[in-house]
Motif scaffolding. Structure first.
Motif, PDB file in Angstrom:
ATOM      1  N   HIS A  71       0.864  -1.198   0.000  1.00  0.00           N
ATOM      2  CA  HIS A  71       0.000   0.000   0.000  1.00  0.00           C
ATOM      3  C   HIS A  71       0.891   1.236   0.000  1.00  0.00           C
ATOM      4  O   HIS A  71       1.447   1.606   1.037  1.00  0.00           O
ATOM      5  CB  HIS A  71      -0.922  -0.012   1.231  1.00  0.00           C
ATOM      6  CG  HIS A  71      -1.865   1.150   1.331  1.00  0.00           C
ATOM      7  ND1 HIS A  71      -3.176   1.006   1.751  1.00  0.00           N
ATOM      8  CD2 HIS A  71      -1.695   2.467   1.101  1.00  0.00           C
ATOM      9  CE1 HIS A  71      -3.769   2.190   1.762  1.00  0.00           C
ATOM     10  NE2 HIS A  71      -2.889   3.096   1.369  1.00  0.00           N
ATOM     11  N   HIS A  73       1.465   5.361  -2.037  1.00  0.00           N
ATOM     12  CA  HIS A  73       1.063   6.431  -2.965  1.00  0.00           C
ATOM     13  C   HIS A  73       2.359   7.106  -3.409  1.00  0.00           C
ATOM     14  O   HIS A  73       2.480   8.327  -3.334  1.00  0.00           O
ATOM     15  CB  HIS A  73       0.185   7.464  -2.276  1.00  0.00           C
ATOM     16  CG  HIS A  73      -1.017   6.930  -1.540  1.00  0.00           C
ATOM     17  ND1 HIS A  73      -2.308   7.201  -1.952  1.00  0.00           N
ATOM     18  CD2 HIS A  73      -1.139   6.171  -0.411  1.00  0.00           C
ATOM     19  CE1 HIS A  73      -3.186   6.631  -1.092  1.00  0.00           C
ATOM     20  NE2 HIS A  73      -2.492   6.009  -0.153  1.00  0.00           N
ATOM     21  N   LYS A 140      -0.486   3.558  -6.062  1.00  0.00           N
ATOM     22  CA  LYS A 140      -1.838   4.026  -6.394  1.00  0.00           C
ATOM     23  C   LYS A 140      -1.795   5.337  -7.177  1.00  0.00           C
ATOM     24  O   LYS A 140      -0.878   6.135  -7.010  1.00  0.00           O
ATOM     25  CB  LYS A 140      -2.636   4.284  -5.110  1.00  0.00           C
ATOM     26  CG  LYS A 140      -2.717   3.080  -4.189  1.00  0.00           C
ATOM     27  CD  LYS A 140      -3.360   3.458  -2.865  1.00  0.00           C
ATOM     28  CE  LYS A 140      -3.145   2.384  -1.804  1.00  0.00           C
ATOM     29  NZ  LYS A 140      -3.703   1.081  -2.131  1.00  0.00           N
ATOM     30  N   HIS A 239      -9.711   1.947   1.207  1.00  0.00           N
ATOM     31  CA  HIS A 239      -9.346   2.642   2.447  1.00  0.00           C
ATOM     32  C   HIS A 239     -10.654   2.777   3.231  1.00  0.00           C
ATOM     33  O   HIS A 239     -11.548   3.523   2.811  1.00  0.00           O
ATOM     34  CB  HIS A 239      -8.849   4.052   2.161  1.00  0.00           C
ATOM     35  CG  HIS A 239      -7.525   4.164   1.445  1.00  0.00           C
ATOM     36  ND1 HIS A 239      -7.306   3.745   0.168  1.00  0.00           N
ATOM     37  CD2 HIS A 239      -6.342   4.704   1.870  1.00  0.00           C
ATOM     38  CE1 HIS A 239      -6.052   4.016  -0.179  1.00  0.00           C
ATOM     39  NE2 HIS A 239      -5.450   4.593   0.835  1.00  0.00           N
ATOM     40  N   HIS A 262      -6.328   0.331   6.547  1.00  0.00           N
ATOM     41  CA  HIS A 262      -6.435   1.199   7.728  1.00  0.00           C
ATOM     42  C   HIS A 262      -7.245   0.477   8.819  1.00  0.00           C
ATOM     43  O   HIS A 262      -6.704   0.060   9.797  1.00  0.00           O
ATOM     44  CB  HIS A 262      -7.058   2.574   7.427  1.00  0.00           C
ATOM     45  CG  HIS A 262      -6.187   3.476   6.635  1.00  0.00           C
ATOM     46  ND1 HIS A 262      -5.094   4.106   7.163  1.00  0.00           N
ATOM     47  CD2 HIS A 262      -6.252   3.869   5.343  1.00  0.00           C
ATOM     48  CE1 HIS A 262      -4.507   4.849   6.235  1.00  0.00           C
ATOM     49  NE2 HIS A 262      -5.182   4.719   5.119  1.00  0.00           N
ATOM     50  N   ASP A 314       2.027   2.913   3.433  1.00  0.00           N
ATOM     51  CA  ASP A 314       1.084   3.966   3.029  1.00  0.00           C
ATOM     52  C   ASP A 314       1.843   5.211   2.576  1.00  0.00           C
ATOM     53  O   ASP A 314       1.334   6.330   2.679  1.00  0.00           O
ATOM     54  CB  ASP A 314       0.119   4.304   4.176  1.00  0.00           C
ATOM     55  CG  ASP A 314      -1.098   5.119   3.732  1.00  0.00           C
ATOM     56  OD1 ASP A 314      -1.344   5.226   2.522  1.00  0.00           O
ATOM     57  OD2 ASP A 314      -1.808   5.660   4.608  1.00  0.00           O
TER      58      ASP A 314
HETATM   59 FE    FE Z   1      -3.402   5.164   1.527  1.00  0.00          FE
END
Ligand code: FE
Ligand code: DI6
Length: 400
Positions: A71, A73, A140, A239, A262, A314
């Motif tokens: 996960h 970004h 992502k 999420h 999460h 994340d």
């Molecule tokens: Fe995220």
């Protein structure tokens, strides 16, 4: 260079499910051929047919499956350090927003950046993960919020795997935030869904994600995205339950989500739904830490229901500017009380599952030879230290 190797002088944490104590094997050997693991076990038991590879002898290091960051970004423009500083100097949320801060500032910076600029900054981040042994990373979209920029982000993510020895799995996250001044429903119908169709047609999408939260999208809006994902044959993830309990987890479970991420505010019914759907709960302690959350994900409940738990960075410029899987493991242990073994499973076997990958994440015959060789004696050392990287060597697809 030979494509078959015999690795010895090692201990191994196989991380195979159901094996006790990390699947630890001392005085071990791994036979590798054509990028795959052929044999694993105590060196003393090595069959002659597997003894022929070019010998690679280590000095007592511990080998684990290469970490998987399931996960991130990590393709995005700009950073939010000044906003971080403003807040710590006492600025309110409104003052930060009026100064152009928050997720909107990352959207603006990502739209303004060229693909080359986005790629250059993303490569620096990927290199930091590779330096910790990471061999597979999920990336992502979601900071474009227009068709052109969502596609630009995903193309950059695909490009990374051509330039670095790492596998990239992409997730389309058009439903990440409502663009400034837009109506959420109209955004979903007029921009997000067409962007998904175009990105899929270009072969840019491995899975579809969303952000189900009061400050983002409702379960109904997310469901419209999931329906399109379904009709395109794409898996979904979400999420959910990060800041409040909106019901995203149960929605995702109904759609057989690969993962729900999460989940701090998930409850017992959510855990039961995840167990039934076989979805992975991805725990993201970097965001919990950065936001100074106090609601811990219901780890005991997940254990009770048998929900598999992954751990990831994340990595994003707002809620989790964290470029370390090892630190995510440490935080998952210290903040969420996962055992060191759960943190390692969460960044190997279970992380692979969160990405729908069955060919990696453990050390056993038939798996990809994605391995991390560490200067440690016991696997608990990986989650134990804070900000220490004991990587000795990374082996990617058997390339030594
Ligand atoms: Fe995220
Ligand atoms: N959850 C988060 O914590 C981030 N996105 C998400 O879906 C926030 C992203 C950001 O602030 O840039």
């Amino acid at each position: 260079m030979s494509s078959s190797h015999l690795i010895s002088g090692i201990s191994i944490a196989t991380m195979v499910g159901g094996q006790a104590d990390y699947g630890l094997i001392r005085d071990a050997a791994i036979a590798v051929g054509d990028g795959c693991i052929r044999w694993v076990g105590p060196l003393a038991d090595l069959p002659a047919e597997h003894a022929k590879g070019e010998p690679i002898v280590f000095d007592g290091q511990l080998v684990t499956p290469a970490p998987i960051d399931c996960h991130t970004h990590l393709v995005h423009g700009g950073n939010r350090a000044l906003e971080f500083e403003m807040r710590l100097n006492g600025a309110s949320y409104e003052q930060v927003a009026r100064a152009g801060g928050g997720i909107v500032s990352t959207v603006t910076a990502t739209r303004a950046a060229s693909a080359e600029e986005l790629l250059a900054s993303a490569l620096v981040r990927v290199d930091a993960l590779i330096a910790e042994g990471v061999a597979t990373v999920e990336i992502k979209s979601g900071y474009g919020l227009d068709v052109e920029t969502e596609l630009k982000m995903l193309r950059v993510a695909r490009q990374i795997a051509k330039l670095r020895p790492v596998e990239v799995k992409t997730s389309f996250l058009g439903a990440h935030a409502v663009p400034a001044g837009a109506d959420a429903d109209r955004y979903i119908d007029d921009i997000c869904l067409p962007a998904l169709e175009q990105a899929h047609a270009e072969g840019l999408v491995d899975a579809v994600d969303g952000f189900c939260e009061n400050i983002a999208f409702s379960p109904d809006q997310i469901e419209r995205v999931f329906k399109l994902a379904n009709s395109l044959g794409l898996g979904v993830k979400l999420h959910a339950e990060q800041l409040s309990h909106l019901g995203g987890t149960r929605l995702a479970a109904r759609y057989g989500a690969m993962s729900v991420d999460h989940v701090e505010y998930a409850n017992g019914e959510d855990a039961a739904a995840l167990a039934k759907s076989g979805s992975v709960a991805v725990l993201l302690p970097g965001a919990f830490y950065t936001l100074r959350e106090t609601q811990v994900p219901p780890v005991a409940m997940f254990r009770k229901h048998g929900v598999p738990m992954a751990v990831a960075t994340d990595w994003n410029p707002g809620s989790s500017p964290m470029g370390s899987v090892l630190l995510a493991m440490n935080m998952a242990a210290t903040l969420f009380r996962l055992t060191p073994e759960e943190t390692l499973a969460g960044t190997t076997r279970i992380a692979a599952r969160a990405l729908g990958l069955s060919d990696r994440g453990t050390i056993q015959p038939g798996q990809r030879a994605d391995l991390a060789v560490w200067d440690i004696d016991h696997p608990a050392e990986l989650a134990y230290r804070i900000g220490v990287n004991p990587l000795h060597r990374r082996i990617f697809a058997g390339r030594i």
